[in-house]
Scaffold this motif. Sequence first.
Motif, short mmCIF file in Angstrom:
data_model
loop_
_atom_site.label_atom_id
_atom_site.label_comp_id
_atom_site.label_asym_id
_atom_site.label_seq_id
_atom_site.Cartn_x
_atom_site.Cartn_y
_atom_site.Cartn_z
N THR A 169 0.82 -1.20 0.00
CA THR A 169 0.00 0.00 0.00
C THR A 169 0.85 1.25 0.00
O THR A 169 2.04 1.22 0.26
N GLY A 170 0.20 2.37 -0.28
CA GLY A 170 0.85 3.67 -0.21
C GLY A 170 1.12 4.26 -1.58
O GLY A 170 1.24 3.54 -2.56
N GLN A 171 1.19 5.59 -1.60
CA GLN A 171 1.49 6.30 -2.83
C GLN A 171 1.86 7.73 -2.52
O GLN A 171 1.47 8.27 -1.49
N TRP A 172 2.65 8.32 -3.41
CA TRP A 172 3.00 9.72 -3.25
C TRP A 172 1.82 10.57 -3.69
O TRP A 172 1.21 10.32 -4.72
N MET A 173 1.49 11.57 -2.90
CA MET A 173 0.40 12.49 -3.20
C MET A 173 0.96 13.90 -3.18
O MET A 173 1.96 14.16 -2.51
N PHE A 223 1.12 8.89 1.28
CA PHE A 223 -0.18 8.52 1.82
C PHE A 223 -0.27 7.00 1.82
O PHE A 223 -0.15 6.37 0.78
N ASP A 224 -0.45 6.42 2.99
CA ASP A 224 -0.58 4.97 3.09
C ASP A 224 -1.78 4.65 3.97
O ASP A 224 -1.72 4.77 5.19
N SER A 225 -2.85 4.26 3.34
CA SER A 225 -4.08 3.95 4.06
C SER A 225 -4.01 2.57 4.72
O SER A 225 -4.82 2.25 5.57
N GLY A 226 -3.06 1.75 4.28
CA GLY A 226 -2.98 0.38 4.75
C GLY A 226 -3.83 -0.57 3.93
O GLY A 226 -3.90 -1.76 4.21
N SER A 227 -4.45 -0.06 2.87
CA SER A 227 -5.34 -0.86 2.03
C SER A 227 -5.22 -0.41 0.58
O SER A 227 -5.38 0.78 0.29
N LEU A 228 -4.96 -1.35 -0.32
CA LEU A 228 -4.91 -0.99 -1.74
C LEU A 228 -6.23 -0.40 -2.21
O LEU A 228 -6.27 0.50 -3.03
N ALA A 229 -7.35 -0.92 -1.68
CA ALA A 229 -8.66 -0.41 -2.08
C ALA A 229 -8.81 1.06 -1.70
O ALA A 229 -9.28 1.87 -2.49
N LEU A 230 -8.39 1.42 -0.49
CA LEU A 230 -8.48 2.81 -0.06
C LEU A 230 -7.47 3.69 -0.79
O LEU A 230 -7.78 4.83 -1.15
N ASP A 231 -6.27 3.15 -1.03
CA ASP A 231 -5.30 3.90 -1.84
C ASP A 231 -5.90 4.20 -3.21
O ASP A 231 -5.78 5.31 -3.73
N PHE A 232 -6.55 3.20 -3.81
CA PHE A 232 -7.15 3.40 -5.12
C PHE A 232 -8.29 4.41 -5.05
O PHE A 232 -8.41 5.28 -5.91
N ALA A 233 -9.12 4.31 -4.02
CA ALA A 233 -10.22 5.27 -3.87
C ALA A 233 -9.67 6.69 -3.81
O ALA A 233 -10.27 7.62 -4.38
N ALA A 243 -7.38 6.35 -18.64
CA ALA A 243 -6.94 4.95 -18.75
C ALA A 243 -5.41 4.83 -18.66
O ALA A 243 -4.90 3.89 -18.04
N ALA A 244 -4.69 5.76 -19.25
CA ALA A 244 -3.22 5.70 -19.19
C ALA A 244 -2.72 5.81 -17.75
O ALA A 244 -1.82 5.07 -17.33
N ALA A 245 -3.31 6.72 -16.99
CA ALA A 245 -2.91 6.88 -15.59
C ALA A 245 -3.31 5.66 -14.76
O ALA A 245 -2.59 5.27 -13.84
N LEU A 246 -4.44 5.04 -15.09
CA LEU A 246 -4.84 3.80 -14.42
C LEU A 246 -3.81 2.71 -14.68
O LEU A 246 -3.38 2.01 -13.76
N ASN A 247 -3.38 2.57 -15.93
CA ASN A 247 -2.35 1.59 -16.25
C ASN A 247 -1.07 1.85 -15.46
O ASN A 247 -0.47 0.92 -14.91
N ASP A 248 -0.65 3.11 -15.41
CA ASP A 248 0.56 3.46 -14.66
C ASP A 248 0.42 3.08 -13.19
O ASP A 248 1.34 2.51 -12.59
N TRP A 249 -0.73 3.41 -12.59
CA TRP A 249 -0.96 3.13 -11.17
C TRP A 249 -0.91 1.62 -10.92
O TRP A 249 -0.30 1.17 -9.95
#
Length: 129
Positions: free
Chosen positions: A11-15, A25-35, A52-58
């Motif tokens: 989990t986690g991602q730069w914001m 930002f690390d919610s502890g859940s991929l689902a919440l990170d995606f949300a 779609a391109a940004a979704l592929n990158d993520w």
Amino acid sequence: MATDSILPRGTGQWMEDAEGPRWWFDSGSLALDFAYTGGLDRPEESQPVADAAALNDWLVERFPEVAPTAGEREFRDATALRSAIGRLARQASRGETLAPDDVDVVNLFAATPDIPPVLPGGGRQAGRT
């Protein structure tokens, strides 16, 4: 040693804000990170995953074995799921009753088969039209 461009699996991602600092930002859940890629708490602002391109990158950042094949249809599906997860998370955090329509969306996607394993290098992917 992790860098901005290499994420650990999980989990986690730069914001970042348009005018503010960057933070992890690390919610502890991929689902919440995606949300959160849809502006979980600020849907009116820019979205880190806006097409779609940004979704592929993520997805590839988190799952390097996934082929970056999401198109507009997959992006629309992902957006519907992302929105439902975000609304459910907000409702749950407030102790509210979860919206049945959003529960149905999440359950629908949870019931679909997993992505089949793929050997890279081919021209077709099983299960795709």
